[in-house]
Every structure is written in C-alpha cells, then in structure tokens.
Design an enzyme around this catalytic site. Structure first.
Site, PDB file in Angstrom:
ATOM      1  N   MET A  56      -8.877   2.918   7.368  1.00  0.00           N
ATOM      2  CA  MET A  56      -7.569   3.572   7.377  1.00  0.00           C
ATOM      3  C   MET A  56      -7.522   4.829   8.263  1.00  0.00           C
ATOM      4  SD  MET A  56      -6.064   1.373   5.646  1.00  0.00           S
ATOM      5  CE  MET A  56      -4.446   2.037   5.273  1.00  0.00           C
ATOM      6  N   ARG A  57      -8.403   4.897   9.238  1.00  0.00           N
ATOM      7  CA  ARG A  57      -8.391   5.998  10.198  1.00  0.00           C
ATOM      8  C   ARG A  57      -8.205   5.425  11.586  1.00  0.00           C
ATOM      9  NH1 ARG A  57      -8.567  11.401   8.342  1.00  0.00           N
ATOM     10  NH2 ARG A  57      -9.248  11.258   6.196  1.00  0.00           N
ATOM     11  N   GLY A  77     -13.106  -3.592   0.586  1.00  0.00           N
ATOM     12  CA  GLY A  77     -14.118  -4.293   1.361  1.00  0.00           C
ATOM     13  C   GLY A  77     -14.178  -5.798   1.145  1.00  0.00           C
ATOM     14  N   HIS A 115      -5.268  -6.987  11.405  1.00  0.00           N
ATOM     15  CA  HIS A 115      -4.002  -6.403  10.958  1.00  0.00           C
ATOM     16  C   HIS A 115      -3.219  -7.453  10.172  1.00  0.00           C
ATOM     17  CE1 HIS A 115      -0.654  -3.673  10.875  1.00  0.00           C
ATOM     18  NE2 HIS A 115       0.131  -4.692  11.167  1.00  0.00           N
ATOM     19  N   ASN A 169     -10.138  -5.115  15.308  1.00  0.00           N
ATOM     20  CA  ASN A 169      -9.401  -4.764  14.090  1.00  0.00           C
ATOM     21  C   ASN A 169      -8.706  -6.010  13.542  1.00  0.00           C
ATOM     22  OD1 ASN A 169      -8.242  -3.047  12.102  1.00  0.00           O
ATOM     23  ND2 ASN A 169      -6.335  -3.006  13.275  1.00  0.00           N
ATOM     24  N   ASN A 179     -12.823  -7.958   3.098  1.00  0.00           N
ATOM     25  CA  ASN A 179     -13.123  -8.537   4.417  1.00  0.00           C
ATOM     26  C   ASN A 179     -14.590  -8.361   4.771  1.00  0.00           C
ATOM     27  OD1 ASN A 179     -10.660  -9.691   5.913  1.00  0.00           O
ATOM     28  ND2 ASN A 179      -9.867  -7.828   4.944  1.00  0.00           N
TER      29      ASN A 179
HETATM   30  C1  GRF Z   1      -6.644  -5.884   4.752  1.00  0.00           C
HETATM   31  O1  GRF Z   1      -5.411  -6.415   4.366  1.00  0.00           O
HETATM   32  C2  GRF Z   1      -6.641  -5.591   6.219  1.00  0.00           C
HETATM   33  O2  GRF Z   1      -5.877  -6.469   6.987  1.00  0.00           O
HETATM   34  C3  GRF Z   1      -5.996  -4.227   6.244  1.00  0.00           C
HETATM   35  O3  GRF Z   1      -6.521  -3.553   5.111  1.00  0.00           O
HETATM   36  C4  GRF Z   1      -6.895  -4.528   4.129  1.00  0.00           C
HETATM   37  C5  GRF Z   1      -8.332  -4.272   3.778  1.00  0.00           C
HETATM   38  O4  GRF Z   1      -8.766  -4.949   2.646  1.00  0.00           O
HETATM   39  N1  GRF Z   1      -6.227  -3.567   7.514  1.00  0.00           N
HETATM   40  P1  GRF Z   1     -10.323  -4.965   2.256  1.00  0.00           P
HETATM   41  O5  GRF Z   1     -10.792  -3.519   2.133  1.00  0.00           O
HETATM   42  O6  GRF Z   1     -11.072  -5.726   3.304  1.00  0.00           O
HETATM   43  O7  GRF Z   1     -10.368  -5.660   0.916  1.00  0.00           O
END
Ligand code: GRF
Length: 201
Positions: free
Chosen positions: A90-91, A12, A109, A107, A14
């Site tokens: 991740m889903r 988390g 990526h 999203n 982000n």
């Molecule tokens: C990030 O690198 C994002 O781009 C990818 O999964 C990671 C998530 O990291 N889809 P976090 O859980 O936000 O630390």
C-alpha cells in the site's frame, strides 16, 4: 528460475499463492525476501512459516519516502532478486526502487486498468455498477497504476453479486493469475517495446 522479492502490507494471500505455486512447481522461482510496510501484517507470518527472510518496516520508516525506498532497494539488491513483486503493497514505489529495478517491479491491481485506479479498485467498480471488471498485472513505473500492462483477466459482476462475493471472485482470479504471469517472466517470455507495450512470446 528467478529470484523474487515480495512487497506486502497486509494479509498476504497473494504472497501465499506464490509460495504455494513455487512449492507445487508451477512457478520456477524462489522468494528471497519479503518486505512489509507494516510490522503487524499477517503476511509476515506466512513468510516466516515458509522460511523466507523478512524485512518489517513501520510508518516511521517512511517519514522520508525516498530514504525508505533507498533502504528497501539496497535490501533487495543484497538479496540478489531479479524481480520485485508488489502483492497488496500500500505504498508507492519511488525513484530509488524504480531505478534499481527498471521494468522489474510488478504490481497486481484489482480492476481492469486504466479503470478504477487507486486503493479501492474492487469497491469502486462495484459502486459504479460496471458489469465487467477484472484483474491487471503490470510493470510499475513513475505513473501510479499506469505502467505497461502484462496481463488482464476479466471477472463479470452478476445481478446477485455483493461486494463480498465480488471480492471473493476477484481474489480467486488474482491467486491464479499472478503466479501464471510470473512464470512467463521466469521463462523469459515477456518483453516491453519502445512504445511501452508488453509482448508475450
Ligand atoms: C489484492 O486485492 C491486491 O490486488 C491489492 O491488494 C490486495 C492484497 O491482498 N493490491 P493480499 O494482502 O495479497 O491478501
């Protein structure tokens, strides 16, 4: 001011960047609900520390993926969110969610789409040996990792980079880019044309 629901599965960071951007005022939004596909996700602690309501799911809840997405969609509708923000979720998002929030699921990526789709964008780009990779923010649709691209930011891979140092650079870019793009949505500056291309006004 937009209302967000955030979908996570892991650390988390982000999500934390969004929480921080909201608290400093650079993102005009509120996070109404955090949904995690894993009950052990550290991101849930970040949400709770920020006083945000959470919905923690587990593997069993996804036995029927469509039913899971119907449940999640209803929770997000009940929370009256304007946008659904995937942050390390991740889903796959399926029809019930996509229908409830058309062009309103975003999203992030960790590669320059359409290159290096899938769950290991950073490692795949590094292993391939590309000299330029980056971060993509896009709308999610039924085509996995193929929805309309809102913004991309490049990251160069230098001779002395390791996978770890690249991951660090990528995450730093993500944490800056995601709140910035969501602020464009908050300002109503993003449209998608009939061809599926995004325009920023
Ligand atoms: C990030 O690198 C994002 O781009 C990818 O999964 C990671 C998530 O990291 N889809 P976090 O859980 O936000 O630390």
């Amino acid at each position: 001011m937009i209302k967000l629901g955030v979908l996570i599965s892991g650390g988390g960071t982000n999500l934390q960047a969004l929480i921080d951007a909201i608290s400093t005022g650079s993102l005009s939004a509120s996070i109404e609900l955090v949904v995690s596909s894993k009950s052990s996700a550290y991101g849930l602690k970040r949400a709770e520390a920020a006083g945000i309501s959470v919905l923690a799911l587990s593997k069993e809840d996804y036995t029927n993926p469509l039913a899971a997405d119907e449940y999640i969609a209803q929770a997000l509708l009940d929370a009256q969110v304007d946008y659904v923000v995937m942050a390390g979720y991740m889903r796959m998002v399926r029809a019930p969610l996509l229908k409830a929030f058309p062009n309103r699921i975003i999203n992030i990526h960790p590669a320059l789409l359409p290159s290096f789709v899938g769950a290991h964008g950073i490692a795949d780009a590094f292993a391939y040996g590309v000299k330029l990779t980056g971060v993509t923010v896009h709308f999610a649709n039924e085509d996995y990792d193929k929805g309309p691209i809102i913004a991309q930011q490049a990251v160069t891979i230098e001779e002395n980079d390791t996978l770890e140092s690249l991951e660090e650079k990528m995450h730093a870019v993500e944490h800056e880019l995601y709140p910035r793009v969501l602020q464009l949505l908050a300002q109503d500056r993003v449209t998608v044309d009939k061809a599926g291309r995004v325009h920023i006004h």
